[in-house]
Motif scaffolding. Structure first.
Motif, mmCIF file in Angstrom:
data_model
loop_
_atom_site.group_PDB
_atom_site.id
_atom_site.type_symbol
_atom_site.label_atom_id
_atom_site.label_comp_id
_atom_site.label_asym_id
_atom_site.label_seq_id
_atom_site.Cartn_x
_atom_site.Cartn_y
_atom_site.Cartn_z
ATOM 1 N N ARG A 93 1.012 -0.880 0.000
ATOM 2 C CA ARG A 93 -0.234 0.493 0.182
ATOM 3 C C ARG A 93 1.359 1.174 0.068
ATOM 4 O O ARG A 93 0.179 2.418 -0.495
ATOM 5 C CB ARG A 93 -0.731 0.168 0.982
ATOM 6 N N GLU A 100 -4.234 7.171 -8.947
ATOM 7 C CA GLU A 100 -4.880 6.539 -7.821
ATOM 8 C C GLU A 100 -5.674 5.911 -8.480
ATOM 9 O O GLU A 100 -7.657 5.686 -9.064
ATOM 10 C CB GLU A 100 -5.086 7.943 -6.933
ATOM 11 N N ARG A 101 -5.639 4.253 -7.527
ATOM 12 C CA ARG A 101 -6.983 3.161 -7.691
ATOM 13 C C ARG A 101 -7.270 2.659 -5.789
ATOM 14 O O ARG A 101 -6.296 2.567 -5.298
ATOM 15 C CB ARG A 101 -6.660 1.792 -7.705
ATOM 16 N N THR A 102 -8.705 2.850 -5.673
ATOM 17 C CA THR A 102 -9.148 2.643 -4.381
ATOM 18 C C THR A 102 -9.941 1.554 -4.469
ATOM 19 O O THR A 102 -10.861 1.702 -5.212
ATOM 20 C CB THR A 102 -9.520 3.676 -3.677
ATOM 21 N N ILE A 103 -9.769 0.570 -3.901
ATOM 22 C CA ILE A 103 -10.756 -0.516 -4.088
ATOM 23 C C ILE A 103 -11.676 -0.093 -2.198
ATOM 24 O O ILE A 103 -10.981 -0.511 -1.697
ATOM 25 C CB ILE A 103 -10.401 -1.950 -3.664
ATOM 26 N N GLN A 104 -12.880 -0.297 -2.798
ATOM 27 C CA GLN A 104 -14.012 -0.182 -1.365
ATOM 28 C C GLN A 104 -14.643 -2.237 -1.146
ATOM 29 O O GLN A 104 -14.718 -2.536 -1.200
ATOM 30 C CB GLN A 104 -15.007 0.225 -2.606
ATOM 31 N N SER A 128 -9.204 10.903 -10.393
ATOM 32 C CA SER A 128 -7.331 10.927 -10.606
ATOM 33 C C SER A 128 -6.307 10.936 -11.330
ATOM 34 O O SER A 128 -5.548 10.538 -10.755
ATOM 35 C CB SER A 128 -8.088 9.592 -9.146
ATOM 36 N N GLU A 181 -4.606 -4.661 -6.652
ATOM 37 C CA GLU A 181 -3.878 -3.705 -6.412
ATOM 38 C C GLU A 181 -4.333 -2.274 -5.805
ATOM 39 O O GLU A 181 -5.567 -1.812 -6.869
ATOM 40 C CB GLU A 181 -2.609 -3.021 -5.794
ATOM 41 N N SER A 182 -4.318 -1.537 -4.770
ATOM 42 C CA SER A 182 -4.754 0.043 -4.931
ATOM 43 C C SER A 182 -3.938 0.665 -4.188
ATOM 44 O O SER A 182 -2.389 0.013 -3.924
ATOM 45 C CB SER A 182 -6.134 -0.657 -3.823
ATOM 46 N N GLY A 183 -4.016 2.390 -4.859
ATOM 47 C CA GLY A 183 -2.947 2.776 -4.625
ATOM 48 C C GLY A 183 -2.050 3.414 -5.701
ATOM 49 O O GLY A 183 -2.985 3.985 -6.077
ATOM 50 N N SER A 184 -1.235 4.117 -5.363
ATOM 51 C CA SER A 184 -0.920 5.416 -6.719
ATOM 52 C C SER A 184 0.513 4.357 -7.585
ATOM 53 O O SER A 184 0.592 3.441 -7.328
ATOM 54 C CB SER A 184 0.080 6.582 -5.374
ATOM 55 N N ASP A 237 -10.735 5.958 -11.275
ATOM 56 C CA ASP A 237 -11.341 6.775 -11.598
ATOM 57 C C ASP A 237 -10.920 7.552 -12.831
ATOM 58 O O ASP A 237 -9.869 8.507 -11.612
ATOM 59 C CB ASP A 237 -11.949 7.467 -9.644
#
Length: 177
Positions: free
Chosen positions: A22, A67-71, A52, A84-87, A49
């Motif tokens: 992360r 940026e990827r965010t996983i809910q 982002s 993976e999520s993050g930058s 998104d």
């Protein structure tokens, strides 16, 4: 099905797994090619998104951030978590023959496409040579005209390219990760 093994990519994957995934920046795979008077770069950014995504140019350095965010549902028990999520970050050094003001980008179906035009001064041109028709000496006059160029320059990930005019117009991979 034939698979290509890249020991450096595998080493990077293993090293990344040992570190906190992360906290590190991720690379995005890209394709870069020249089509006519434009370079086109396609970067895979699935699940990002569009708000982002940030593309900017500072001098000759093109930087792409996303940026990827996983809910995750609250209270979920993970059985496997491979996405993976993050930058994400990618930097490319642009050559001297690029029209920096004409760069544009679009994000569609998980792919970011960046269109990078070649500057007018870097495009190949034909020089016409004429001689006076009357016997007035050895004076040669020239006139420059624009002509479309056929590009036979290849590109590779992280390698520079040069157009058919011999001017450095390509890209080189940045080290900013």
């Amino acid at each position: 099905m034939a698979m290509k093994f890249d020991p450096f990519r595998e080493l990077d994957r293993v090293a990344g797994a040992l570190l906190d995934p992360r906290q590190r920046l991720r690379l995005m795979p890209i394709d870069l090619y020249r089509e006519g008077d434009h370079y086109i770069m396609n970067a895979d950014l699935p699940g990002i998104d569009p708000g982002s995504v940030d593309v900017d140019v500072d001098g000759q350095l093109l930087t792409i951030r996303a940026e990827r965010t996983i809910q995750a549902p609250e209270g979920a028990t993970w059985l496997t978590r491979e996405r993976e999520s993050g930058s994400f970050l990618r930097q490319l050094n642009l050559g001297q023959g690029i029209d920096i003001d004409g760069i544009s980008a679009k994000y569609e179906n998980g792919v970011l496409s960046v269109f990078i035009p070649v500057s007018e001064r870097a495009k190949p041109r034909k020089i016409e040579v004429s001689a006076p028709s009357t016997g007035g000496g050895n004076i040669i006059q020239g006139e420059s005209t624009s002509a479309p160029a056929s590009s036979s320059a290849g590109t590779g990930s992280g390698s520079g390219t040069s157009g058919s005019s011999g001017t450095s117009q390509g890209f080189s991979e940045g080290a900013g990760i």
